[in-house]
Enzyme design. Structure first.
Site, PDB file in Angstrom:
ATOM      1  N   ILE A 457       1.022  -1.269  -0.002  1.00 55.83           N
ATOM      2  CA  ILE A 457      -0.095   0.025   0.038  1.00 55.83           C
ATOM      3  C   ILE A 457       0.796   1.352  -0.062  1.00 55.83           C
ATOM      4  O   ILE A 457       0.492   2.364   0.312  1.00 55.83           O
ATOM      5  CB  ILE A 457      -1.125  -0.012   1.201  1.00 55.83           C
ATOM      6  CG1 ILE A 457      -0.163  -0.040   2.383  1.00 55.83           C
ATOM      7  CG2 ILE A 457      -1.893  -0.867   1.206  1.00 55.83           C
ATOM      8  CD1 ILE A 457      -1.143  -0.048   3.655  1.00 55.83           C
ATOM      9  N   THR A 459       4.099   0.796   1.157  1.00 62.44           N
ATOM     10  CA  THR A 459       5.142   0.445   2.406  1.00 62.44           C
ATOM     11  C   THR A 459       6.506   0.167   1.657  1.00 62.44           C
ATOM     12  O   THR A 459       7.425   0.286   2.356  1.00 62.44           O
ATOM     13  CB  THR A 459       4.480  -0.684   3.329  1.00 62.44           C
ATOM     14  OG1 THR A 459       4.367  -1.874   2.350  1.00 62.44           O
ATOM     15  CG2 THR A 459       3.440  -0.261   3.807  1.00 62.44           C
ATOM     16  N   GLY A 500       3.045  -6.780   8.549  1.00 59.61           N
ATOM     17  CA  GLY A 500       3.302  -7.163   7.090  1.00 59.61           C
ATOM     18  C   GLY A 500       4.664  -7.841   6.966  1.00 59.61           C
ATOM     19  O   GLY A 500       4.611  -9.101   6.680  1.00 59.61           O
ATOM     20  N   ARG A 580      15.357  -5.807  13.007  1.00 55.86           N
ATOM     21  CA  ARG A 580      16.138  -5.503  11.644  1.00 55.86           C
ATOM     22  C   ARG A 580      15.337  -4.533  10.690  1.00 55.86           C
ATOM     23  O   ARG A 580      13.989  -5.012  10.475  1.00 55.86           O
ATOM     24  CB  ARG A 580      16.378  -7.124  11.034  1.00 55.86           C
ATOM     25  CG  ARG A 580      17.430  -7.210   9.854  1.00 55.86           C
ATOM     26  CD  ARG A 580      17.365  -8.594   9.691  1.00 55.86           C
ATOM     27  NE  ARG A 580      18.756  -8.984   8.622  1.00 55.86           N
ATOM     28  CZ  ARG A 580      18.894  -9.994   8.329  1.00 55.86           C
ATOM     29  NH1 ARG A 580      17.746 -10.848   8.257  1.00 55.86           N
ATOM     30  NH2 ARG A 580      19.632 -10.141   7.622  1.00 55.86           N
ATOM     31  N   ASN A 583      14.905  -2.916   4.363  1.00 57.90           N
ATOM     32  CA  ASN A 583      15.200  -1.669   3.478  1.00 57.90           C
ATOM     33  C   ASN A 583      15.639  -0.376   3.707  1.00 57.90           C
ATOM     34  O   ASN A 583      14.467   0.297   4.220  1.00 57.90           O
ATOM     35  CB  ASN A 583      14.192  -1.748   2.212  1.00 57.90           C
ATOM     36  CG  ASN A 583      14.575  -0.907   1.011  1.00 57.90           C
ATOM     37  OD1 ASN A 583      14.922   0.123   1.207  1.00 57.90           O
ATOM     38  ND2 ASN A 583      14.138  -1.525  -0.225  1.00 57.90           N
ATOM     39  N   LYS A 585      16.076   2.326   2.721  1.00 53.97           N
ATOM     40  CA  LYS A 585      15.357   3.436   1.856  1.00 53.97           C
ATOM     41  C   LYS A 585      14.044   3.620   2.243  1.00 53.97           C
ATOM     42  O   LYS A 585      13.320   4.655   2.569  1.00 53.97           O
ATOM     43  CB  LYS A 585      15.450   3.519   0.455  1.00 53.97           C
ATOM     44  CG  LYS A 585      15.064   4.781  -0.291  1.00 53.97           C
ATOM     45  CD  LYS A 585      15.381   4.565  -1.827  1.00 53.97           C
ATOM     46  CE  LYS A 585      16.984   4.809  -2.172  1.00 53.97           C
ATOM     47  NZ  LYS A 585      17.136   4.754  -3.621  1.00 53.97           N
ATOM     48  N   THR A 586      13.319   2.573   2.041  1.00 55.13           N
ATOM     49  CA  THR A 586      11.706   2.285   2.073  1.00 55.13           C
ATOM     50  C   THR A 586      11.462   2.772   3.453  1.00 55.13           C
ATOM     51  O   THR A 586      10.392   3.031   3.848  1.00 55.13           O
ATOM     52  CB  THR A 586      11.066   1.099   1.394  1.00 55.13           C
ATOM     53  OG1 THR A 586      11.642   0.008   2.014  1.00 55.13           O
ATOM     54  CG2 THR A 586      11.225   1.333   0.027  1.00 55.13           C
ATOM     55  N   GLY A 654       8.652  -4.745  12.419  1.00 60.47           N
ATOM     56  CA  GLY A 654       7.640  -3.616  11.860  1.00 60.47           C
ATOM     57  C   GLY A 654       7.685  -2.324  11.958  1.00 60.47           C
ATOM     58  O   GLY A 654       7.909  -1.882  13.211  1.00 60.47           O
ATOM     59  N   GLU A 657       3.633   1.637  12.057  1.00 62.69           N
ATOM     60  CA  GLU A 657       2.895   2.547  12.870  1.00 62.69           C
ATOM     61  C   GLU A 657       3.679   3.267  13.823  1.00 62.69           C
ATOM     62  O   GLU A 657       3.435   4.540  14.292  1.00 62.69           O
ATOM     63  CB  GLU A 657       1.917   1.780  13.752  1.00 62.69           C
ATOM     64  CG  GLU A 657       1.756   0.338  13.026  1.00 62.69           C
ATOM     65  CD  GLU A 657       0.404   0.224  12.607  1.00 62.69           C
ATOM     66  OE1 GLU A 657      -0.018  -0.524  11.705  1.00 62.69           O
ATOM     67  OE2 GLU A 657      -0.721   1.060  12.979  1.00 62.69           O
TER      68      GLU A 657
END
Lengths: 692, 159
Positions: A457, A459, A500, A580, A583, A585-586, A654, A657
């Protein structure tokens, strides 16, 4: 081969998004497509007496007016919001009372605009208050947590405390407002239903449609390749999917139903307003002897949703006496649902503001206060943490933010008409995994295809999962194609609850390892390829009983205009311990995006209830301000290296949030430091700054 | 129904037939011309997700009647022409700088910044901020979008 996990890999689907080629749910061309437009109730409580479709049906291109009298009957489900057009009752203003279907969207809309609907109105009750006579204790709070908790004796603890803080904080209704309005394009091929739908997880939409239409699992396919944000509002099936599927069945044509921005304010959920009383008791050094967090919030009469606002207090600070409670009232309002960090986002505003007040009362630095109250085990329940690095985040952030140079006295720094201040708050969010399935196939050409019903979405999940699979399979990323957003791939967790990657990453690792074992056993990839499937249900059920949470520290610098009450935020810094990072960047973008939404929550976002009409009156982007680029100055997010082998094979916690948790409190605390006036109600509007 | 009319979009003439006169340019692009790259986010000119260039002017396609754009030269995200390679410097910078998340606001932002750099090849940060003041993004927090604008300006001047 060096791994790609952790690297700042660019988004795989970036090219299709910057060129406009990416297809979202409202973008699929289909032969014979017709359009549905939702007609919404103009009363907040009562009954639909009649809908006169006669004139509408004479208008050009109008194909049908679907109402409770002629709608297809649906099977019962526990979410009343999905049982659309099944009876004449009106439960809130803006509820769907008809769907007009036309050859073009504009034809449907024109007919819908003039559709005569007669109501039998009843008095409505739409205002939340802490003294509402119909407050009740729900059986549990979202997702399935205890409504109340009690450890020790809070009243005795408070009575014996050297220092006490007792204040009420409030947060308003806030609307998720993903940039993409919810949309569904549906068609039937015989008895098989296919929908292109905008959601955070096709599995849940699939399950809902299977039940509502009484179909076999194999008779429904939900496709969601690209989704334009969700922030909780697309966590489950929403009624536009049901309406599109229903109308497509009734008319025998593909149907698209797209919500307008205004309709999002009634039909897809929002964050409940909260009224939170927080009582803290401590010794003179700020060590807590009691913490009490009482929450009042609202739900609708259609579906009971109880936000877990007070759960923040159950994990944060050591105290021998701890109580939390939630009270709910079912009003004649749209159903509140998840919005980014449900529970922790509003809960942290109250508790982290109160902690700042306690620091002030004790004359203790707010960071030192939190360090003094660091628990060894979970404050409510006593279970061990799998890892907990709040103090490391506070110290790293203090160093980067130059906190040591801060003069704690409020209201003393001035630059022209600007008062300046800084503030800090702590942050946390649960790190959970949910059962998921995936398959990985080895192709003859040496490439691999991963299939799972994940959702991206925005992420970066598609990219991160490709990194994970490439590392496990020990091939470059361009040898791996990750296909997501298709319920035919089997059940999987949604993009929600920051679960996710912790859920999908786990099952992708498991499937890849299975495939490698199978290849070894076969002595190579057979000519017709090889497929491995995995399911993590048993692995997750076997996890040790630990408390798994991310933690973080949020720092804010503000400038407050003494003449206008305008607040600027020149600097935000977030330091997180979230396991951990797959990525860089994202992930950084996710964290900064969360902090930006926290800034927006602190200063701007507020859905105002019109008591007379029973509706959120500022229901569009002209009236509901989300942070624009002019509102955002320097925002930095970073993380500390955190290894935790009690989470999942990847060690991820995660990050969707936690970025929003604590931001509003950090800003509110900075406003106090700047002005000397405490802000206990969000958003911190100019009028609240000028008239405290 | 109005008489058929012609729109010039991305250098190609398109006949629009059997349309209602009240249809917006955004609606006609998306629903009649098969160009869904421009997104409908608010239908009131607040979010900029439908930004297109009409006769050299950046506009929200949701606020223009399609029939009023007859005779105009319309460029959508689908029509942005790369100087070289497969995509433009702005598009490339958006990917490399991480300025894209969900992607729904992205086409409008790419069009808006393409328009800016055509007029102002070396914009200041303030000029970039002003250029995208009509574009809302709910995911990124804007910082990487501002960085992408500067990276694109630099790449264009290096070419």
């Amino acid at each position: 081969m060096s791994g790609t996990v952790g690297a700042p890999v660019s988004r795989i689907e970036g090219l299709s998004k910057v060129t406009g080629e990416a297809r979202y749910a409202a973008d699929f061309p289909l032969a014979g497509l017709a359009h549905g437009w939702i007609v919404q109730s103009t009363i907040a409580r009562g009954r639909v007496e009649s809908v006169d479709a006669g004139a509408a049906l004479q208008m050009p291109g109008v194909l049908a007016v679907v109402t409770a009298t002629n709608a297809m009957r649906l099977q019962d489900v526990d979410d009343g919001e999905l049982l659309v057009l099944q009876d004449q009752q009106v439960h809130y203003r803006g509820q769907t009372v008809a769907l007009v279907v036309g050859d073009t969207l504009e034809q449907a809309r024109a007919a819908a605009d003039g559709l005569p609907v007669e109501y039998q109105a009843e008095p409505h009750d739409v205002l939340l208050s802490a003294s509402h006579p119909r407050l009740f204790a729900p059986d549990h709070v979202n997702p399935n947590l205890p409504t109340d908790t009690l450890t020790g004796d809070v009243e005795a603890g408070l009575a014996g405390a050297a220092v006490t803080v007792d204040h009420t904080y409030s947060t308003p209704a806030e609307h998720n407002n993903p940039m993409e309005p919810h949309a569904t394009t549906a068609f039937w091929d015989g008895d098989r239903l296919t929908v292109y739908d905008s959601n955070q997880g096709a599995t849940r939409v699939h399950q809902a449609l299977v039940r509502l239409f009484g179909l076999e699992d194999s008779a429904v396919r939900v496709v969601s390749e690209h989704v334009g944000g969700g922030f909780g509002s697309k966590g489950g099936a929403r009624s536009q999917a049901v309406l599109a599927a229903m109308a497509a069945r009734m008319l025998g044509r593909p149907i698209r139903v797209v919500l307008s921005r205004k309709q999002l304010f009634s039909l897809v959920g929002y964050r409940t307003p909260t009224i939170q009383r927080v009582r803290l008791g401590s010794d003179r050094g700020g060590r807590l002897v009691a913490l009490d967090h009482q929450v009042v919030e609202q739900t609708s009469t259609v579906y009971e949703f109880a936000e877990q606002t007070a759960v923040f207090s159950r994990v944060m600070y050591a105290t021998p006496n701890l109580s939390t409670s939630h009270r709910l009232v079912a009003l004649d309002v749209p159903t509140p649902r998840w919005m980014r960090a449900p529970g922790e986002a509003p809960g942290s505003f109250a508790v982290e503001s109160a902690m700042d007040e306690l620091a002030e009362a004790c004359g203790v630095d707010p960071i030192e206060l939190r360090i003094r109250n660091e628990p060894v085990t979970e404050p409510e329940g006593g279970r061990p943490f799998s890892s907990r690095n709040l103090i490391a985040c506070l110290r790293e952030g203090a160093s980067r933010f130059r906190w040591a140079e801060r003069d704690p006295r409020p209201g003393t720094r001035r630059d022209g008409q600007w008062l300046m201040g800084t503030g800090v708050a702590a942050s946390t969010y649960p790190a959970r995994s949910a059962p998921s399935t995936a398959s990985v196939s080895a192709q003859e050409d040496g490439s691999f295809i991963v299939r799972l019903t994940a959702a991206d979405i925005g992420t970066g999940a598609r990219t991160a999962l490709t990194q994970v699979a490439a590392d496990e399979l020990q091939v470059p990323m361009d040898k791996v194609e990750v296909r997501i957003g298709d319920s035919d791939f089997g059940p999987a967790m949604i993009a929600g609850g920051s679960m996710g990657m912790a859920s999908w990453g786990w099952v992708v690792v498991k499937a890849c390892r299975q495939l490698i074992a199978d290849i070894d056993r076969c002595g190579g990839v057979p000519d017709d390829g090889l497929v491995a499937r995995a399911d993590t249900a048993d692995d997750i059920a076997a996890q040790a009983d630990l408390v798994r949470h991310s933690f973080g520290a949020q720092f804010a610098e503000v400038r407050v205009d003494v003449d206008t009450g305008e607040i600027r935020v020149p600097r935000l810094l977030g330091v997180f311990a979230a396991g951990r990072i797959v990525n860089a960047k994202t992930a950084r973008s996710q964290l900064i995006g969360g902090m930006t939404m926290g800034l927006s929550m602190a200063l701007f976002e507020e859905s105002l209830m019109d008591a007379e009409f029973g509706d959120y009156l500022n229901h569009d982007f002209a009236g509901y301000h989300i942070a624009a680029n002019a509102d955002v100055q320097r925002i930095d997010a970073t993380w500390i290296d955190e290894e935790d082998d009690q989470l999942n094979p990847l060690g991820v916690k995660g990050i969707g949030e936690i970025g929003i948790v604590g931001t509003a409190a950090a800003i509110a605390n900075a406003v106090y430091h700047a002005t000397g006036q405490r802000q206990r109600h969000l958003p911190i509007r100019p009028d609240r700054v000028l008239s405290p | 129904m109005t008489d058929p009319y012609s729109l010039t979009v991305n250098g190609t003439d398109h006949q629009v037939v059997d349309a209602w006169l009240g249809e917006s340019l955004l609606y006609v692009l998306r629903e009649r011309l098969g160009l869904p790259g421009s997104k409908a986010g608010c239908e009131q000119g607040e979010c900029g997700s439908c930004s297109v260039i009409v006769d050299g002017s950046l506009e929200c396609a949701c606020l223009i009647l399609a029939a009023a754009a007859v005779g105009c030269d319309i460029t959508t995200v689908e029509g942005l022409q790369p100087g070289r390679g497969d995509f433009t410097t702005v598009q490339e910078a958006f990917i490399a700088e991480g300025a894209v998340q969900c992607g729904f606001c992205t086409p409008g932002l790419v069009v808006a910044l393409t328009d800016l750099l055509a007029r102002v090849p070396h914009p200041s940060d303030l000029e970039v901020r002003e250029a995208i003041s009509g574009n809302l993004c709910r995911c990124t927090g804007y910082g990487r979008i501002l960085a992408a604008a500067q990276a694109a300006a630099k790449a264009a001047s290096d070419e």
